[in-house]
Scaffold this motif. Structure first.
Motif, PDB file in Angstrom:
ATOM      1  N   VAL A   4       0.862  -1.179   0.000  1.00  0.00           N
ATOM      2  CA  VAL A   4       0.000   0.000   0.000  1.00  0.00           C
ATOM      3  C   VAL A   4       0.895   1.224   0.000  1.00  0.00           C
ATOM      4  O   VAL A   4       1.678   1.411   0.924  1.00  0.00           O
ATOM      5  CB  VAL A   4      -0.911   0.018   1.250  1.00  0.00           C
ATOM      6  CG1 VAL A   4      -1.757   1.270   1.260  1.00  0.00           C
ATOM      7  CG2 VAL A   4      -1.763  -1.228   1.296  1.00  0.00           C
ATOM      8  N   PRO A   5       0.807   2.032  -1.044  1.00  0.00           N
ATOM      9  CA  PRO A   5       1.646   3.235  -1.075  1.00  0.00           C
ATOM     10  C   PRO A   5       1.363   4.126   0.125  1.00  0.00           C
ATOM     11  O   PRO A   5       0.211   4.338   0.476  1.00  0.00           O
ATOM     12  CB  PRO A   5       1.251   3.931  -2.373  1.00  0.00           C
ATOM     13  CG  PRO A   5       0.455   2.947  -3.145  1.00  0.00           C
ATOM     14  CD  PRO A   5      -0.058   1.918  -2.181  1.00  0.00           C
ATOM     15  N   ASN A   6       2.416   4.629   0.750  1.00  0.00           N
ATOM     16  CA  ASN A   6       2.229   5.520   1.889  1.00  0.00           C
ATOM     17  C   ASN A   6       2.838   6.886   1.602  1.00  0.00           C
ATOM     18  O   ASN A   6       3.216   7.602   2.494  1.00  0.00           O
ATOM     19  CB  ASN A   6       2.831   4.912   3.158  1.00  0.00           C
ATOM     20  CG  ASN A   6       4.321   4.713   3.033  1.00  0.00           C
ATOM     21  OD1 ASN A   6       4.891   4.830   1.962  1.00  0.00           O
ATOM     22  ND2 ASN A   6       4.961   4.406   4.145  1.00  0.00           N
ATOM     23  N   SER A   7       2.915   7.211   0.325  1.00  0.00           N
ATOM     24  CA  SER A   7       3.506   8.470  -0.069  1.00  0.00           C
ATOM     25  C   SER A   7       2.625   9.127  -1.125  1.00  0.00           C
ATOM     26  O   SER A   7       1.968   8.459  -1.903  1.00  0.00           O
ATOM     27  CB  SER A   7       4.899   8.218  -0.633  1.00  0.00           C
ATOM     28  OG  SER A   7       5.419   9.405  -1.180  1.00  0.00           O
ATOM     29  N   ASN A   8       2.646  10.441  -1.174  1.00  0.00           N
ATOM     30  CA  ASN A   8       1.880  11.139  -2.191  1.00  0.00           C
ATOM     31  C   ASN A   8       2.781  11.674  -3.295  1.00  0.00           C
ATOM     32  O   ASN A   8       2.435  12.602  -3.992  1.00  0.00           O
ATOM     33  CB  ASN A   8       1.052  12.265  -1.571  1.00  0.00           C
ATOM     34  CG  ASN A   8       1.924  13.308  -0.918  1.00  0.00           C
ATOM     35  OD1 ASN A   8       3.148  13.209  -0.920  1.00  0.00           O
ATOM     36  ND2 ASN A   8       1.302  14.321  -0.333  1.00  0.00           N
ATOM     37  N   LEU A   9       3.971  11.061  -3.475  1.00  0.00           N
ATOM     38  CA  LEU A   9       4.895  11.511  -4.494  1.00  0.00           C
ATOM     39  C   LEU A   9       4.388  11.221  -5.904  1.00  0.00           C
ATOM     40  O   LEU A   9       4.792  11.851  -6.856  1.00  0.00           O
ATOM     41  CB  LEU A   9       6.263  10.847  -4.301  1.00  0.00           C
ATOM     42  CG  LEU A   9       6.984  11.206  -3.009  1.00  0.00           C
ATOM     43  CD1 LEU A   9       8.273  10.412  -2.901  1.00  0.00           C
ATOM     44  CD2 LEU A   9       7.268  12.694  -2.950  1.00  0.00           C
ATOM     45  N   PRO A  19      13.037   6.846 -14.229  1.00  0.00           N
ATOM     46  CA  PRO A  19      13.273   5.539 -13.609  1.00  0.00           C
ATOM     47  C   PRO A  19      13.932   5.639 -12.232  1.00  0.00           C
ATOM     48  O   PRO A  19      13.706   4.787 -11.377  1.00  0.00           O
ATOM     49  CB  PRO A  19      14.185   4.811 -14.592  1.00  0.00           C
ATOM     50  CG  PRO A  19      14.310   5.658 -15.792  1.00  0.00           C
ATOM     51  CD  PRO A  19      13.689   6.988 -15.505  1.00  0.00           C
ATOM     52  N   ASP A  20      14.742   6.676 -12.006  1.00  0.00           N
ATOM     53  CA  ASP A  20      15.374   6.831 -10.696  1.00  0.00           C
ATOM     54  C   ASP A  20      14.343   7.125  -9.616  1.00  0.00           C
ATOM     55  O   ASP A  20      14.451   6.641  -8.494  1.00  0.00           O
ATOM     56  CB  ASP A  20      16.437   7.935 -10.727  1.00  0.00           C
ATOM     57  CG  ASP A  20      17.634   7.567 -11.592  1.00  0.00           C
ATOM     58  OD1 ASP A  20      17.912   6.360 -11.751  1.00  0.00           O
ATOM     59  OD2 ASP A  20      18.281   8.489 -12.119  1.00  0.00           O
ATOM     60  N   VAL A  21      13.329   7.899  -9.962  1.00  0.00           N
ATOM     61  CA  VAL A  21      12.259   8.206  -9.007  1.00  0.00           C
ATOM     62  C   VAL A  21      11.450   6.949  -8.734  1.00  0.00           C
ATOM     63  O   VAL A  21      11.133   6.632  -7.581  1.00  0.00           O
ATOM     64  CB  VAL A  21      11.356   9.350  -9.529  1.00  0.00           C
ATOM     65  CG1 VAL A  21      10.148   9.541  -8.632  1.00  0.00           C
ATOM     66  CG2 VAL A  21      12.155  10.639  -9.645  1.00  0.00           C
ATOM     67  N   ALA A  22      11.131   6.206  -9.779  1.00  0.00           N
ATOM     68  CA  ALA A  22      10.370   4.965  -9.606  1.00  0.00           C
ATOM     69  C   ALA A  22      11.141   3.987  -8.734  1.00  0.00           C
ATOM     70  O   ALA A  22      10.578   3.363  -7.830  1.00  0.00           O
ATOM     71  CB  ALA A  22      10.071   4.342 -10.967  1.00  0.00           C
ATOM     72  N   LYS A  23      12.440   3.851  -8.977  1.00  0.00           N
ATOM     73  CA  LYS A  23      13.273   2.942  -8.179  1.00  0.00           C
ATOM     74  C   LYS A  23      13.300   3.388  -6.716  1.00  0.00           C
ATOM     75  O   LYS A  23      13.191   2.560  -5.807  1.00  0.00           O
ATOM     76  CB  LYS A  23      14.687   2.895  -8.744  1.00  0.00           C
ATOM     77  CG  LYS A  23      15.597   1.934  -8.016  1.00  0.00           C
ATOM     78  CD  LYS A  23      16.964   1.881  -8.659  1.00  0.00           C
ATOM     79  CE  LYS A  23      17.878   0.937  -7.920  1.00  0.00           C
ATOM     80  NZ  LYS A  23      19.213   0.877  -8.560  1.00  0.00           N
ATOM     81  N   ALA A  24      13.414   4.677  -6.480  1.00  0.00           N
ATOM     82  CA  ALA A  24      13.434   5.193  -5.111  1.00  0.00           C
ATOM     83  C   ALA A  24      12.116   4.899  -4.395  1.00  0.00           C
ATOM     84  O   ALA A  24      12.112   4.553  -3.203  1.00  0.00           O
ATOM     85  CB  ALA A  24      13.718   6.692  -5.113  1.00  0.00           C
ATOM     86  N   VAL A  26      10.048   2.377  -5.030  1.00  0.00           N
ATOM     87  CA  VAL A  26      10.008   0.933  -4.753  1.00  0.00           C
ATOM     88  C   VAL A  26      10.895   0.611  -3.566  1.00  0.00           C
ATOM     89  O   VAL A  26      10.492  -0.122  -2.649  1.00  0.00           O
ATOM     90  CB  VAL A  26      10.425   0.124  -5.995  1.00  0.00           C
ATOM     91  CG1 VAL A  26      10.647  -1.343  -5.648  1.00  0.00           C
ATOM     92  CG2 VAL A  26       9.389   0.261  -7.086  1.00  0.00           C
ATOM     93  N   MET A  27      12.098   1.142  -3.537  1.00  0.00           N
ATOM     94  CA  MET A  27      13.022   0.855  -2.439  1.00  0.00           C
ATOM     95  C   MET A  27      12.465   1.382  -1.110  1.00  0.00           C
ATOM     96  O   MET A  27      12.604   0.722  -0.076  1.00  0.00           O
ATOM     97  CB  MET A  27      14.402   1.445  -2.725  1.00  0.00           C
ATOM     98  CG  MET A  27      15.118   0.752  -3.870  1.00  0.00           C
ATOM     99  SD  MET A  27      15.257  -1.042  -3.661  1.00  0.00           S
ATOM    100  CE  MET A  27      16.390  -1.149  -2.295  1.00  0.00           C
ATOM    101  N   VAL A  66      13.847  -7.024 -10.908  1.00  0.00           N
ATOM    102  CA  VAL A  66      13.609  -7.832  -9.711  1.00  0.00           C
ATOM    103  C   VAL A  66      13.255  -9.241 -10.196  1.00  0.00           C
ATOM    104  O   VAL A  66      12.365  -9.405 -11.010  1.00  0.00           O
ATOM    105  CB  VAL A  66      12.449  -7.258  -8.866  1.00  0.00           C
ATOM    106  CG1 VAL A  66      12.141  -8.176  -7.689  1.00  0.00           C
ATOM    107  CG2 VAL A  66      12.774  -5.852  -8.394  1.00  0.00           C
ATOM    108  N   THR A  67      14.001 -10.227  -9.694  1.00  0.00           N
ATOM    109  CA  THR A  67      13.796 -11.600 -10.119  1.00  0.00           C
ATOM    110  C   THR A  67      13.218 -12.405  -8.969  1.00  0.00           C
ATOM    111  O   THR A  67      13.792 -12.426  -7.871  1.00  0.00           O
ATOM    112  CB  THR A  67      15.122 -12.246 -10.556  1.00  0.00           C
ATOM    113  OG1 THR A  67      15.711 -11.432 -11.573  1.00  0.00           O
ATOM    114  CG2 THR A  67      14.907 -13.660 -11.080  1.00  0.00           C
ATOM    115  N   ARG A  68      12.082 -13.053  -9.220  1.00  0.00           N
ATOM    116  CA  ARG A  68      11.504 -13.926  -8.194  1.00  0.00           C
ATOM    117  C   ARG A  68      12.223 -15.262  -8.227  1.00  0.00           C
ATOM    118  O   ARG A  68      12.305 -15.917  -9.261  1.00  0.00           O
ATOM    119  CB  ARG A  68      10.015 -14.130  -8.426  1.00  0.00           C
ATOM    120  CG  ARG A  68       9.400 -14.969  -7.327  1.00  0.00           C
ATOM    121  CD  ARG A  68       7.920 -15.099  -7.459  1.00  0.00           C
ATOM    122  NE  ARG A  68       7.434 -15.907  -6.341  1.00  0.00           N
ATOM    123  CZ  ARG A  68       6.175 -16.096  -6.080  1.00  0.00           C
ATOM    124  NH1 ARG A  68       5.259 -15.531  -6.828  1.00  0.00           N
ATOM    125  NH2 ARG A  68       5.810 -16.835  -5.058  1.00  0.00           N
TER     126      ARG A  68
END
Length: 70
Positions: A4-9, A19-24, A26-27, A66-68
């Motif tokens: 559940v996203p807990n940010s309003n970014l 992609p750097d924002v998306a990666k941040a 996710v991390m 990301v590899t499952r």
């Protein structure tokens, strides 16, 4: 487990184009899950970052993928 996203970014237009924002984002979510005790992140001897969820799933986190595992 539901993420559940807990940010309003990210606004209603969708995912960030950078992609750097998306990666941040996710991390940050993965860190939250670890802090809540629902996962463990470890660096393997090979240098691979491994995420183990309390539900049994295992993922390897790469720079762009990301590899499952299980």
């Amino acid at each position: 487990m539901t993420l559940v996203p807990n940010s309003n970014l990210v606004d209603e237009r969708g995912a960030p184009e950078n992609p750097d924002v998306a990666k941040a984002l996710v991390m940050a979510e993965l860190v939250r899950i670890v802090e809540e005790g629902a996962a463990v992140i470890a660096t393997l001897e090979s240098g691979t970052i491994e995420l183990r969820l309390a539900t049994g799933e295992v993922f390897h986190l790469g720079d762009k993928v990301v590899t499952r595992i299980a």
